[in-house]
Design a protein around this motif. Structure first.
Motif, PDB file in Angstrom:
ATOM      1  N   LYS A  90      90.585  58.013   6.918  1.00 16.61           N
ATOM      2  CA  LYS A  90      89.238  58.131   7.473  1.00 16.61           C
ATOM      3  C   LYS A  90      88.271  58.777   6.484  1.00 16.61           C
ATOM      4  N   CYS A  91      88.739  59.709   5.676  1.00 10.41           N
ATOM      5  CA  CYS A  91      87.861  60.287   4.649  1.00 10.41           C
ATOM      6  C   CYS A  91      87.487  59.220   3.626  1.00 10.41           C
ATOM      7  N   ASP A  92      88.446  58.396   3.244  1.00 12.93           N
ATOM      8  CA  ASP A  92      88.161  57.302   2.307  1.00 12.93           C
ATOM      9  C   ASP A  92      87.128  56.329   2.893  1.00 12.93           C
ATOM     10  N   GLN A  93      87.239  56.064   4.189  1.00 13.12           N
ATOM     11  CA  GLN A  93      86.341  55.099   4.830  1.00 13.12           C
ATOM     12  C   GLN A  93      84.978  55.697   5.175  1.00 13.12           C
ATOM     13  N   TRP A  94      84.959  56.933   5.638  1.00 11.79           N
ATOM     14  CA  TRP A  94      83.760  57.474   6.269  1.00 11.79           C
ATOM     15  C   TRP A  94      82.969  58.505   5.455  1.00 11.79           C
ATOM     16  N   LEU A  95      83.558  59.155   4.497  1.00 10.83           N
ATOM     17  CA  LEU A  95      82.847  60.243   3.812  1.00 10.83           C
ATOM     18  C   LEU A  95      81.570  59.791   3.120  1.00 10.83           C
ATOM     19  N   ARG A  96      81.548  58.606   2.574  1.00 11.14           N
ATOM     20  CA  ARG A  96      80.362  58.133   1.848  1.00 11.14           C
ATOM     21  C   ARG A  96      79.359  57.419   2.748  1.00 11.14           C
ATOM     22  N   ASP A  97      79.690  57.280   4.009  1.00 12.34           N
ATOM     23  CA  ASP A  97      78.807  56.606   4.964  1.00 12.34           C
ATOM     24  C   ASP A  97      78.091  57.663   5.813  1.00 12.34           C
ATOM     25  N   PRO A  98      76.780  57.831   5.622  1.00 11.45           N
ATOM     26  CA  PRO A  98      76.048  58.877   6.363  1.00 11.45           C
ATOM     27  C   PRO A  98      76.157  58.737   7.886  1.00 11.45           C
ATOM     28  N   GLN A  99      76.262  57.503   8.374  1.00  9.07           N
ATOM     29  CA  GLN A  99      76.375  57.290   9.815  1.00  9.07           C
ATOM     30  C   GLN A  99      77.749  57.701  10.357  1.00  9.07           C
ATOM     31  N   MET A 100      78.795  57.534   9.561  1.00 10.54           N
ATOM     32  CA  MET A 100      80.157  57.792  10.024  1.00 10.54           C
ATOM     33  C   MET A 100      80.673  59.177   9.629  1.00 10.54           C
ATOM     34  N   LYS A 101      80.092  59.788   8.618  1.00 10.97           N
ATOM     35  CA  LYS A 101      80.562  61.079   8.115  1.00 10.97           C
ATOM     36  C   LYS A 101      80.642  62.135   9.221  1.00 10.97           C
ATOM     37  N   LYS A 102      79.719  62.069  10.150  1.00 11.88           N
ATOM     38  CA  LYS A 102      79.682  63.064  11.229  1.00 11.88           C
ATOM     39  C   LYS A 102      80.893  62.972  12.163  1.00 11.88           C
ATOM     40  N   TYR A 103      81.627  61.851  12.098  1.00 12.00           N
ATOM     41  CA  TYR A 103      82.795  61.669  12.955  1.00 12.00           C
ATOM     42  C   TYR A 103      84.092  62.177  12.325  1.00 12.00           C
ATOM     43  N   ILE A 104      84.009  62.717  11.136  1.00 14.19           N
ATOM     44  CA  ILE A 104      85.201  63.304  10.511  1.00 14.19           C
ATOM     45  C   ILE A 104      85.344  64.705  11.083  1.00 14.19           C
ATOM     46  N   ARG A 105      85.946  64.750  12.249  1.00 15.96           N
ATOM     47  CA  ARG A 105      86.145  66.003  12.983  1.00 15.96           C
ATOM     48  C   ARG A 105      87.416  65.867  13.810  1.00 15.96           C
ATOM     49  N   PRO A 106      88.035  66.981  14.163  1.00 16.07           N
ATOM     50  CA  PRO A 106      89.322  66.924  14.871  1.00 16.07           C
ATOM     51  C   PRO A 106      89.285  66.133  16.172  1.00 16.07           C
ATOM     52  N   ILE A 107      88.255  66.311  16.956  1.00 14.29           N
ATOM     53  CA  ILE A 107      88.200  65.657  18.261  1.00 14.29           C
ATOM     54  C   ILE A 107      88.186  64.133  18.124  1.00 14.29           C
ATOM     55  N   THR A 108      87.604  63.628  17.054  1.00 14.28           N
ATOM     56  CA  THR A 108      87.558  62.185  16.814  1.00 14.28           C
ATOM     57  C   THR A 108      88.839  61.693  16.151  1.00 14.28           C
ATOM     58  N   LEU A 109      89.225  62.336  15.057  1.00 11.56           N
ATOM     59  CA  LEU A 109      90.376  61.873  14.282  1.00 11.56           C
ATOM     60  C   LEU A 109      91.693  61.980  15.034  1.00 11.56           C
TER      61      LEU A 109
END
Length: 109
Positions: free
Chosen positions: A66-85
């Motif tokens: 998920k870090c590989d997929q979402w860290l560079r995406d401003p819309q998805m970066k906010k979802y890198i959190r325990p409750i989501t992952l």
């Protein structure tokens, strides 16, 4: 004499607290976040996955994927959190990381 299992604090740690801390340390390292193991919601989602039999390696795989997929995406970066992952979609995220083996393709002339 201090209690060896409670580290002198008078309270015995929940055995999964160390696992939760380990998972969050990996998440914080990879995502640059500061999540803590003392949050009830965070404990609940990680403990639920541990109780389902998922391993530390599974958590690391999901975090990396998920870090590989979402860290560079401003819309998805906010979802890198325990409750989501580590919530109900955890197994789906884990299976995203599994890549199909490459097959040799033969062309018929």
């Amino acid at each position: 004499m201090k209690c060896p299992t409670c580290k002198g604090a008078g309270v015995v740690d929940n055995p999964s607290i160390s696992a939760i801390r380990s998972v969050l340390a990996q998440l914080n390292k990879m995502a640059g976040t500061h999540y803590q193991a003392k949050t009830a919601a965070t404990q609940r989602v990680i403990t639920a996955r541990l109780n389902e039999g998922f391993t530390a390696e599974d958590f690391n795989t999901v975090i990396k994927t998920k870090c590989d997929q979402w860290l560079r995406d401003p819309q998805m970066k906010k979802y890198i959190r325990p409750i989501t992952l580590f919530g109900p979609k955890f197994e789906g995220y884990l299976n995203e990381a599994v890549k199909a083996p490459k097959q040799k393709v033969q062309f018929v002339y």
